[in-house]
Write a protein that holds these residues in place. Sequence first.
Motif: not given
Length: 551
Positions: A508-512, A489-493, A326-328, A541-544
């Motif tokens: 997300x990973x890249x823009x997916x 994954x490389x990011x959590x929005x 779930x991310x830190x 990108x659109x979610x962010x």
Amino acid sequence: MAPTKHLVCTVHDVQEGEKKEFTVEGQTILLAKLQGQIYAVSSHCTHYGAPLANGVLSANGCLTCPWHGACFNVKTGDIEDAPALDPLVSFPVTVANGTDVYIEATADDLKADRRHYTSCGSQVRGADAGRVVIVGNGSSGLATAEALRQVGYRGAIDVIGKEPYLPIDRPKLSKAFDPALDKIALRTTEKLAKQDIQVRTGTTVTGVDTQRNQVTLESGEQIKYNHLVLATGGSPRSLPLPGVDLDNVFTLRTHDNAHAIAAALRERAGVTAGDDADAQKDKLAQVKFVIIGSSFIGLEYASVARQQGADVAVVGVEDIPFARVLGPQIGKALTQMHRDQGVRFHLKAQTTALHANLQRPGQVGSLELKSGERIPADVVLIAVGVAPNTEWLRGSGVPVQDDGAINVDTHLRVEGLTNVYAAGDIAKHPYWLQDNHPVRIEHWNVAQNLGRCVATNIAGTPEPYRHVPYFWTAQYGKSLRYCGHATDYDDVIILGNVAEGKWAAFYTKKDKVLAVASLNYDPIVSKSAQLLNDGQMPPATDIRNGTAKII
């Protein structure tokens, strides 16, 4: 009893693409309008009773439950996605005078929240219809057996499992304190018999001969099959520790395990049958309950034990529980939720031994950590995951991987075998949302959906496995939901506020977008599961930047 017509509303009361509850004879039903056609079904999910009016309706008629992702065809009531086992009641709809909407229903139909499939009985079985043998009487095995009947399979179905009871709602074992067996049973003997499904409980299959198409039981009996389904699930991992064989040291996988843990806590607390809830809680507060492992199962049971009053400590090797999945940021918030409820954590810690209680010979009394610290323990739960229950298959002709998994193709056939399938926790299957990368996912609804797909491939029109994983966890009355699959994954929005306990997270990973989790943000996960399934999930990108509309 013949059905009668009941006036529900006018055609103008339900807009295109809308779902809406109405009351008929004191009972709620759900109407939906798609492409100008109105459909009517029972209004609550057949899994845990969620109000489907709060769910998600897709343009193709998929009605998704807001709680656990079960999906129904709103046009027919049929199941399209687990974890529901029963379809909805579907009511014929007519429109009179161009405006008045009527349904046809009996009084019993209106009261029902589910439709039971037509009983099969022994007349189903044809002389040369064949036989499906399912090894494993858990979620996936049951789903396979019932789906076979639902898609019209007319051969014999034998379900053989080691557990001494019929399939149970296993997730409740870690979400409730000592649940009664009859309260978590998914099916009765009578229900299965009506579908002409033969279930052997407490029976071990010791061998498979893929050349002769037969399985061998522990008794020596051999059973022929036309199709074999392996659905043996997982076995809880233990730890190679000194003292792990002491009394009051448990794993949690079966109803017997759950009952034994509760009984040990009560015994150490001195709880008696005459104690009321407050007295039990006061006594349990004196019991030191230690959980080794900060898995979802472990922390779900930490929640259960704390709510019963036990003194709970958790030992974990990671620095932040749940951070990998779930991310830190969310992991820290969930850990704090447990701390706020009185759970003590020993993190980045390794257990090296369990020691006996000197006043109670043979029972556990403490844990020793690698640091040398001793933690008092009256009862211990080891919750460090499960391993595929496949060791018995090695050398059988069924290829078992080094990690215990069984590789299957997109139709869930075992590699190299045309009439042997694997489903549930043991199956490593191509994941269609990530370029068919093979995955093994230990989720309840995944096990059921795999079983349903196996049934279709055996008896219906062959189809590849194509479902979005969905799981949930309940802790201190809060339900966290998660759909998709994101181990890399490389990011959590994050939308909402994690600190306030109302948020949605996009992995997300890249823009997916690979996966979505939420707490108190329904029905965003059910909607996201549908978007992932339909290939319509907006880019990251659109979610962010806030331009994507999810719900």
